[in-house]
Design a protein around this motif. Structure first.
Motif, mmCIF file in Angstrom:
data_model
loop_
_atom_site.group_PDB
_atom_site.id
_atom_site.type_symbol
_atom_site.label_atom_id
_atom_site.label_comp_id
_atom_site.label_asym_id
_atom_site.label_seq_id
_atom_site.Cartn_x
_atom_site.Cartn_y
_atom_site.Cartn_z
ATOM 1 N N THR A 10 4.120 -85.697 -93.633
ATOM 2 C CA THR A 10 4.603 -87.069 -93.782
ATOM 3 C C THR A 10 4.571 -87.684 -92.388
ATOM 4 O O THR A 10 5.555 -87.625 -91.644
ATOM 5 C CB THR A 10 6.028 -87.088 -94.366
ATOM 6 O OG1 THR A 10 6.028 -86.360 -95.599
ATOM 7 C CG2 THR A 10 6.504 -88.516 -94.620
ATOM 8 N N GLN A 12 2.449 -90.735 -91.767
ATOM 9 C CA GLN A 12 2.079 -92.149 -91.806
ATOM 10 C C GLN A 12 3.203 -92.925 -92.468
ATOM 11 O O GLN A 12 3.831 -92.458 -93.417
ATOM 12 C CB GLN A 12 0.757 -92.355 -92.556
ATOM 13 C CG GLN A 12 -0.433 -91.810 -91.786
ATOM 14 C CD GLN A 12 -1.770 -92.221 -92.392
ATOM 15 O OE1 GLN A 12 -1.846 -93.061 -93.277
ATOM 16 N NE2 GLN A 12 -2.846 -91.625 -91.898
ATOM 17 N N VAL A 14 6.020 -93.752 -91.025
ATOM 18 C CA VAL A 14 7.338 -93.287 -90.562
ATOM 19 C C VAL A 14 7.536 -93.566 -89.064
ATOM 20 O O VAL A 14 8.430 -93.004 -88.443
ATOM 21 C CB VAL A 14 7.537 -91.776 -90.850
ATOM 22 C CG1 VAL A 14 7.612 -91.520 -92.351
ATOM 23 C CG2 VAL A 14 6.436 -90.936 -90.208
ATOM 24 N N LEU A 65 11.933 -89.515 -89.118
ATOM 25 C CA LEU A 65 11.517 -89.643 -90.525
ATOM 26 C C LEU A 65 10.251 -88.853 -90.857
ATOM 27 O O LEU A 65 9.890 -88.712 -92.021
ATOM 28 C CB LEU A 65 11.324 -91.114 -90.897
ATOM 29 C CG LEU A 65 12.580 -91.978 -90.888
ATOM 30 C CD1 LEU A 65 12.241 -93.425 -91.199
ATOM 31 C CD2 LEU A 65 13.608 -91.447 -91.875
ATOM 32 N N ALA A 66 9.586 -88.344 -89.849
ATOM 33 C CA ALA A 66 8.351 -87.583 -90.077
ATOM 34 C C ALA A 66 8.664 -86.153 -90.503
ATOM 35 O O ALA A 66 9.713 -85.606 -90.174
ATOM 36 C CB ALA A 66 7.512 -87.558 -88.805
ATOM 37 N N GLU A 67 7.722 -85.577 -91.241
ATOM 38 C CA GLU A 67 7.791 -84.157 -91.583
ATOM 39 C C GLU A 67 6.411 -83.567 -91.305
ATOM 40 O O GLU A 67 5.492 -83.681 -92.121
ATOM 41 C CB GLU A 67 8.172 -83.952 -93.043
ATOM 42 C CG GLU A 67 8.363 -82.491 -93.392
ATOM 43 C CD GLU A 67 8.754 -82.270 -94.841
ATOM 44 O OE1 GLU A 67 8.411 -81.199 -95.360
ATOM 45 O OE2 GLU A 67 9.374 -83.158 -95.438
#
Length: 89
Positions: A10, A12, A14, A65-67
């Motif tokens: 994840t 994009q 974020v 917020l990124a993973e």
């Protein structure tokens, strides 16, 4: 020295590109970051090897917020003559 990295997961939508650009400015890194059509984010960064390695450590998990689920990266002994760090669209 150049760092070439592709971040998957994840990454994009974020704030990943802005996060990377902010860190690049902090470290004095030149190059670019951009979203790729397959949903990954590509980073090409140039600078002193030690600084590049610290920069990579600073961005490897991305913003809150990124993973990040996978990173393909390599350090290369070449430079492309970038004058700044920018987000490519």
């Amino acid at each position: 020295m150049r760092l070439y990295a592709v971040f998957a997961g994840t990454v994009q939508g974020v704030g990943f590109r802005h996060f990377v650009k902010t860190k690049a400015k902090e470290f004095g890194i030149k190059g670019y970051v951009r979203n790729m059509p397959d949903g990954t984010v590509e980073v090409v960064a140039e600078g002193d090897e030690e600084v590049l390695r610290k920069f990579f450590e600073a961005i490897e998990n991305g913003p809150p917020l990124a993973e990040v689920t996978d990173i393909r990266y390599q350090f290369e002994d070449k430079e492309g003559g970038f004058t700044d760090f920018e987000i490519l669209y």
